[in-house]
Design a protein around this motif. Structure first.
Motif, PDB file in Angstrom:
ATOM      1  N   ARG A   2      26.860  50.168  28.643  1.00 34.19           N
ATOM      2  CA  ARG A   2      27.561  49.897  29.459  1.00 34.19           C
ATOM      3  C   ARG A   2      27.615  48.241  29.842  1.00 34.19           C
ATOM      4  O   ARG A   2      27.170  47.570  29.717  1.00 34.19           O
ATOM      5  N   PRO A   3      29.067  48.467  30.540  1.00 34.19           N
ATOM      6  CA  PRO A   3      28.332  46.832  30.334  1.00 34.19           C
ATOM      7  C   PRO A   3      28.369  46.500  31.586  1.00 34.19           C
ATOM      8  O   PRO A   3      27.279  47.233  32.469  1.00 34.19           O
ATOM      9  N   ASP A   4      27.757  44.829  31.723  1.00 34.65           N
ATOM     10  CA  ASP A   4      27.113  44.231  32.647  1.00 34.65           C
ATOM     11  C   ASP A   4      28.142  43.913  33.885  1.00 34.65           C
ATOM     12  O   ASP A   4      28.305  43.011  34.203  1.00 34.65           O
ATOM     13  N   LEU A   5      28.423  44.953  35.194  1.00 33.19           N
ATOM     14  CA  LEU A   5      29.323  45.677  35.989  1.00 33.19           C
ATOM     15  C   LEU A   5      28.832  44.201  37.374  1.00 33.19           C
ATOM     16  O   LEU A   5      29.612  43.759  37.608  1.00 33.19           O
ATOM     17  N   GLY A   6      27.207  43.819  37.255  1.00 35.99           N
ATOM     18  CA  GLY A   6      26.339  43.080  37.884  1.00 35.99           C
ATOM     19  C   GLY A   6      26.900  41.289  37.436  1.00 35.99           C
ATOM     20  O   GLY A   6      27.970  40.866  38.332  1.00 35.99           O
ATOM     21  N   GLU A   7      27.069  40.990  36.399  1.00 30.32           N
ATOM     22  CA  GLU A   7      27.783  39.844  36.067  1.00 30.32           C
ATOM     23  C   GLU A   7      29.434  39.486  35.977  1.00 30.32           C
ATOM     24  O   GLU A   7      29.187  38.753  36.588  1.00 30.32           O
ATOM     25  N   MET A   8      30.211  40.799  35.804  1.00 33.20           N
ATOM     26  CA  MET A   8      31.204  40.529  35.996  1.00 33.20           C
ATOM     27  C   MET A   8      32.008  40.676  37.064  1.00 33.20           C
ATOM     28  O   MET A   8      32.785  39.781  37.636  1.00 33.20           O
ATOM     29  N   ALA A   9      31.013  41.317  38.098  1.00 29.80           N
ATOM     30  CA  ALA A   9      31.479  41.301  39.900  1.00 29.80           C
ATOM     31  C   ALA A   9      31.385  40.055  40.243  1.00 29.80           C
ATOM     32  O   ALA A   9      32.438  38.912  40.839  1.00 29.80           O
ATOM     33  N   ALA A  10      30.312  38.888  39.588  1.00 33.49           N
ATOM     34  CA  ALA A  10      29.920  37.751  40.045  1.00 33.49           C
ATOM     35  C   ALA A  10      31.139  36.724  39.837  1.00 33.49           C
ATOM     36  O   ALA A  10      31.973  36.038  40.395  1.00 33.49           O
ATOM     37  N   GLU A  11      31.033  37.113  38.117  1.00 33.77           N
ATOM     38  CA  GLU A  11      32.173  35.929  37.546  1.00 33.77           C
ATOM     39  C   GLU A  11      33.535  36.078  38.420  1.00 33.77           C
ATOM     40  O   GLU A  11      34.434  35.027  39.098  1.00 33.77           O
ATOM     41  N   MET A  12      33.747  37.036  38.551  1.00 25.29           N
ATOM     42  CA  MET A  12      35.407  37.040  39.445  1.00 25.29           C
ATOM     43  C   MET A  12      35.306  36.801  41.288  1.00 25.29           C
ATOM     44  O   MET A  12      36.258  36.610  41.379  1.00 25.29           O
ATOM     45  N   GLN A  13      34.275  37.229  41.955  1.00 27.14           N
ATOM     46  CA  GLN A  13      34.402  36.609  43.136  1.00 27.14           C
ATOM     47  C   GLN A  13      33.773  35.262  43.412  1.00 27.14           C
ATOM     48  O   GLN A  13      34.605  34.662  43.777  1.00 27.14           O
ATOM     49  N   ASN A  14      33.602  34.241  42.100  1.00 26.77           N
ATOM     50  CA  ASN A  14      33.440  32.625  42.022  1.00 26.77           C
ATOM     51  C   ASN A  14      34.854  32.401  41.509  1.00 26.77           C
ATOM     52  O   ASN A  14      35.205  31.794  42.475  1.00 26.77           O
ATOM     53  N   TYR A  15      35.996  33.176  41.352  1.00 25.63           N
ATOM     54  CA  TYR A  15      36.492  32.536  40.487  1.00 25.63           C
ATOM     55  C   TYR A  15      37.762  33.212  42.157  1.00 25.63           C
ATOM     56  O   TYR A  15      37.984  32.516  42.051  1.00 25.63           O
ATOM     57  N   PHE A  16      37.565  34.038  41.630  1.00 24.15           N
ATOM     58  CA  PHE A  16      38.422  34.112  43.966  1.00 24.15           C
ATOM     59  C   PHE A  16      37.826  33.412  44.443  1.00 24.15           C
ATOM     60  O   PHE A  16      39.017  32.674  45.406  1.00 24.15           O
ATOM     61  N   ALA A  17      37.512  32.978  44.605  1.00 24.53           N
ATOM     62  CA  ALA A  17      36.583  32.033  45.676  1.00 24.53           C
ATOM     63  C   ALA A  17      37.016  30.621  45.283  1.00 24.53           C
ATOM     64  O   ALA A  17      36.882  30.051  46.424  1.00 24.53           O
ATOM     65  N   SER A  18      37.382  30.350  44.488  1.00 23.46           N
ATOM     66  CA  SER A  18      37.674  28.570  43.851  1.00 23.46           C
ATOM     67  C   SER A  18      39.606  28.169  43.662  1.00 23.46           C
ATOM     68  O   SER A  18      39.590  27.800  43.608  1.00 23.46           O
ATOM     69  N   LEU A  19      39.642  29.746  44.260  1.00 24.97           N
ATOM     70  CA  LEU A  19      41.379  29.373  44.294  1.00 24.97           C
ATOM     71  C   LEU A  19      41.789  28.874  45.454  1.00 24.97           C
ATOM     72  O   LEU A  19      40.797  28.413  46.579  1.00 24.97           O
ATOM     73  N   PRO A  20      42.817  27.825  44.917  1.00 28.11           N
ATOM     74  CA  PRO A  20      43.427  27.309  45.996  1.00 28.11           C
ATOM     75  C   PRO A  20      43.431  27.598  48.014  1.00 28.11           C
ATOM     76  O   PRO A  20      44.517  28.782  47.688  1.00 28.11           O
ATOM     77  N   PRO A  21      42.639  27.290  48.381  1.00 28.22           N
ATOM     78  CA  PRO A  21      43.069  28.014  50.195  1.00 28.22           C
ATOM     79  C   PRO A  21      44.488  28.338  50.800  1.00 28.22           C
ATOM     80  O   PRO A  21      44.644  29.298  51.045  1.00 28.22           O
ATOM     81  N   GLY A  22      45.210  27.337  50.272  1.00 31.53           N
ATOM     82  CA  GLY A  22      46.530  27.313  50.836  1.00 31.53           C
ATOM     83  C   GLY A  22      47.749  28.402  50.232  1.00 31.53           C
ATOM     84  O   GLY A  22      48.610  28.390  51.013  1.00 31.53           O
ATOM     85  N   ASP A  23      47.304  28.777  49.048  1.00 33.48           N
ATOM     86  CA  ASP A  23      48.259  29.836  48.111  1.00 33.48           C
ATOM     87  C   ASP A  23      47.361  30.830  48.340  1.00 33.48           C
ATOM     88  O   ASP A  23      48.070  32.091  48.448  1.00 33.48           O
ATOM     89  N   PHE A  24      46.084  30.871  48.162  1.00 33.19           N
ATOM     90  CA  PHE A  24      45.492  32.486  48.186  1.00 33.19           C
ATOM     91  C   PHE A  24      44.607  32.479  49.514  1.00 33.19           C
ATOM     92  O   PHE A  24      43.306  32.745  48.867  1.00 33.19           O
ATOM     93  N   PRO A  25      44.616  32.591  50.927  1.00 32.03           N
ATOM     94  CA  PRO A  25      43.991  32.835  51.553  1.00 32.03           C
ATOM     95  C   PRO A  25      42.597  33.963  52.071  1.00 32.03           C
ATOM     96  O   PRO A  25      41.828  33.388  51.865  1.00 32.03           O
ATOM     97  N   HIS A  26      43.852  34.953  50.923  1.00 26.75           N
ATOM     98  CA  HIS A  26      43.743  36.652  51.690  1.00 26.75           C
ATOM     99  C   HIS A  26      42.248  36.744  50.204  1.00 26.75           C
ATOM    100  O   HIS A  26      41.174  37.084  50.478  1.00 26.75           O
TER     101      HIS A  26
END
Length: 266
Positions: free
Chosen positions: A196-220
């Protein structure tokens, strides 16, 4: 002592205890006769080891130690074998009698059981999506699910679509799970692994990536970054199922409206 003519030693006579032993014979254990059930079981073994792309009649025959031609006395083709494998997953499963007061819970139980069936063997979601479940063995399950929707009071047009909607959701969700599973296995260097993949680790990586996006272009995406991906497939599955159920429930007749339009008793 030796044989003077041959010049070779004479073998000693057998000892008393050896004289009483029965002659040793090589006994080959009888091979279980080939049957449709054994063919299906062997196919599941190959499927779990090599995946759907590696499943072939030749591989199944090799697993059983027989020739490919021997399989065709029990299955007509690879498609026939896949259908038998899919049907086997429903063995012992029965829908309860439809209960209009518990219809949503009954659908939840059906969907969770369906996901569990597909996860029991590798690539079963792919097999499920390629086979229409309107065989003689599976029709009773389709009938039982439609009975739950109609007994609940859903309009016929919605009930007719709801069964396919639920099945498609289960297949698609498990298919995605299988793809992540295969990706994790390839990453580990063992393509045949069911790790099984480590879903917890994968989720954390994706969440951190979304949170790092430019707020003006990706507010949601930024605002929902902590909620876009969860570490639990079970939770994601249940939330998606709940969205579908609430949508279906919106089609139920309003009991208050029905009461207001009912003719007065005379």
């Amino acid at each position: 002592m030796s044989d003077p003519a041959a010049g070779t030693p004479t073998p000693p006579p057998p000892s008393p205890w050896e004289r009483e032993r029965p002659a040793r014979t090589h006994v080959t254990p009888p091979r279980a006769p080939l049957s449709r059930e054994r063919v299906v079981e062997a196919a599941f073994t190959v499927l779990d080891r090599q995946g759907l792309d590696g499943l072939s009649m030749r591989q199944v025959a090799g697993e059983l130690g027989v020739t490919v031609s021997a399989l065709y006395a029990h299955v007509s083709s690879k498609d026939d074998l896949l259908e038998l494998m899919y049907t086997r997953l429903f063995g012992g499963f029965e829908m309860p009698a439809p209960d209009p007061e518990r219809w949503q819970e009954q659908v939840r139980d059906y969907a969770r059981a369906g996901r569990k069936r597909l996860l029991s063997h590798r690539d079963m979601a792919r097999i499920s999506m390629a086979h229409v479940p309107f065989t003689a063995e599976l029709l009773p399950h389709v009938e039982s699910l439609l009975a739950v929707f109609r007994t609940a009071g859903l309009p016929d047009r919605i009930a007719a679509e709801a069964g396919d909607l639920i099945s498609t959701y289960i297949d698609g969700f498990v298919l995605e799970e299988g793809m992540w599973q295969d990706r994790a296995a390839q990453h580990s260097g063992d393509a045949s692994s069911l790790a099984r993949p480590d879903l917890g680790e994968m989720a954390a990586e994706m969440q951190n990536y979304f949170a790092s996006l430019p707020p003006g272009d990706f507010p949601h995406l930024r605002a929902l970054s902590g909620l876009m991906v969860t570490g639990s497939s079970d939770e994601r599955f249940d939330i998606g199922l709940e969205i579908i159920l609430r949508g279906l429930a919106s089609y139920l007749p309003d009991p208050d409206s029905a009461a207001h339009t009912a003719p007065e008793a005379t």
